[in-house]
Design an enzyme around this catalytic site. Structure first.
Site, PDB file in Angstrom:
ATOM      1  N   ASP A  80       0.939  -1.238  -0.021  1.00 59.96           N
ATOM      2  CA  ASP A  80      -0.094   0.123   0.061  1.00 59.96           C
ATOM      3  C   ASP A  80       0.869   1.272  -0.009  1.00 59.96           C
ATOM      4  OD1 ASP A  80      -2.373   1.504   0.407  1.00 59.96           O
ATOM      5  OD2 ASP A  80      -1.911   1.682   2.602  1.00 59.96           O
ATOM      6  N   CYS A 110      -4.379  -1.468  -1.614  1.00 58.19           N
ATOM      7  CA  CYS A 110      -4.734  -0.254  -1.562  1.00 58.19           C
ATOM      8  C   CYS A 110      -5.685  -0.150  -2.814  1.00 58.19           C
ATOM      9  CB  CYS A 110      -3.684   0.531  -2.193  1.00 58.19           C
ATOM     10  SG  CYS A 110      -3.732   2.361  -2.601  1.00 58.19           S
ATOM     11  N   CYS A 143     -11.294   2.786   0.825  1.00 57.38           N
ATOM     12  CA  CYS A 143      -9.848   2.956   1.094  1.00 57.38           C
ATOM     13  C   CYS A 143      -9.316   2.198   2.245  1.00 57.38           C
ATOM     14  CB  CYS A 143      -9.787   4.305   1.314  1.00 57.38           C
ATOM     15  SG  CYS A 143      -8.119   5.049   1.874  1.00 57.38           S
ATOM     16  N   THR A 144      -8.259   1.569   2.278  1.00 58.95           N
ATOM     17  CA  THR A 144      -7.811   0.681   3.148  1.00 58.95           C
ATOM     18  C   THR A 144      -7.303   1.246   4.221  1.00 58.95           C
ATOM     19  OG1 THR A 144      -5.617   0.297   1.975  1.00 58.95           O
ATOM     20  CG2 THR A 144      -7.148  -1.283   1.374  1.00 58.95           C
TER      21      THR A 144
END
Ligand code: DGL
Length: 282
Positions: free
Chosen positions: A14, A77, A188-189
């Protein structure tokens, strides 16, 4: 399948700490698997970069993960999954399975009973619009609203996630205009780190979807299909590499892996020009 191949690590990346939510989910479900994580803090946030920059960053990281002998690449991501998944799949997909975080979540939302959902994400993910396209394809009747937040991921990355009052105000600022919804997708992580504040804001009747467990299940299923699940009995190891160092990364790595994880600075971009071009609306 060669047994030693199954003992190779799963590669996860990410722009920063957000992907640790995904890596933590994989670790919970598959504790005996080794993980190699790359956090590209130097280029964070990805969510407002140009497509070409994101593809270049992701390609550099995927090459690094291949050099670490990873048996799978997980793009943890949403911004990178939106922009770079096809390029990575085309380049590395014949060598290792490449997983994005969007498809498993879209399938989960589509199979839920929700008639209306809000997608909250970075500007890049929102503009690319894959959640809307894929979800509308599977469930044409579902009502979908999207709102981008430019700064939320960066503020979480700065370590301000513990400041509930600030996060509550930001959530209200960014997402206060949503119509009544039955579900909210944390696209969104970084957002699962503040999931409790978001869930409280939208209320108990709104179902929250995020990639943490969903992507872990996808990883498990894909590895099982390919005969690549590790069958070792001892706990797996986690290695974390970062292109810059932050305290919040160290704290989050400890939280998600349940132990102290030594961060290694890795100068992946030493020879690349660090051009942080803002995404221009064409
Ligand atoms: N974690 C990234 C995502 O899921 C967002 C953070 C960023 O903009 O770099 O989109």
């Amino acid at each position: 399948m060669n047994k030693s191949y199954a003992e190779r690590p799963i590669g996860v990346f990410d722009s920063g700490i957000g992907g640790l939510t995904v890596a933590g989910g994989i670790h919970q479900l598959l504790p005996n698997e080794d993980l190699v994580y790359f956090g590209d803090i130097r280029h964070l946030p990805y969510g407002d970069k140009s497509d070409q920059n994101i593809i270049d960053y992701c390609d550099g990281i995927a090459q690094f993960l291949m050099e670490q002998d990873c048996k799978m690449i997980v793009i943890a991501c949403n911004s990178a999954s939106s922009i770079a998944f096809e390029a990575l799949e085309a380049k590395y997909g014949s060598l290792v399975p490449v997983i994005n975080v969007i498809d498993p979540v879209v399938r989960e939302v589509a199979s839920s009973g929700c008639a209306s959902v809000g997608i909250i994400a970075t500007p890049v993910t929102t503009i690319k619009g894959l959640y809307v396209q894929k979800l509308s394809h599977l469930r044409p009747e579902i009502r979908i609203s999207t709102i981008a937040s430019k700064s939320l991921a960066t503020i979480i990355e700065e370590g301000l996630f513990y400041n509930r009052k600030l996060i509550r105000e930001l959530v209200d600022h960014y997402f206060g205009d949503f119509p009544a919804l039955e579900g909210v997708v944390l696209a969104c992580t970084h957002y699962p780190i503040i999931r409790d504040v978001i869930a409280e804001y939208f209320g108990p009747l709104v179902q929250i979807f995020d990639s943490t467990d969903t992507v872990a299940s996808e990883v498990q299923a894909r590895l099982a299909d390919l005969g690549l699940l590790s069958d070792r009995r001892k706990k797996g190891e986690q290695r974390c590499y970062v292109s810059d160092y932050t305290d919040s990364f160290q704290t989050m790595a400890r939280t998600f892996f349940g132990r102290e994880v030594q961060l290694e600075f890795y100068p992946l971009w030493e020879e690349m020009e660090d051009e942080d071009l803002l995404l221009q609306k064409k």
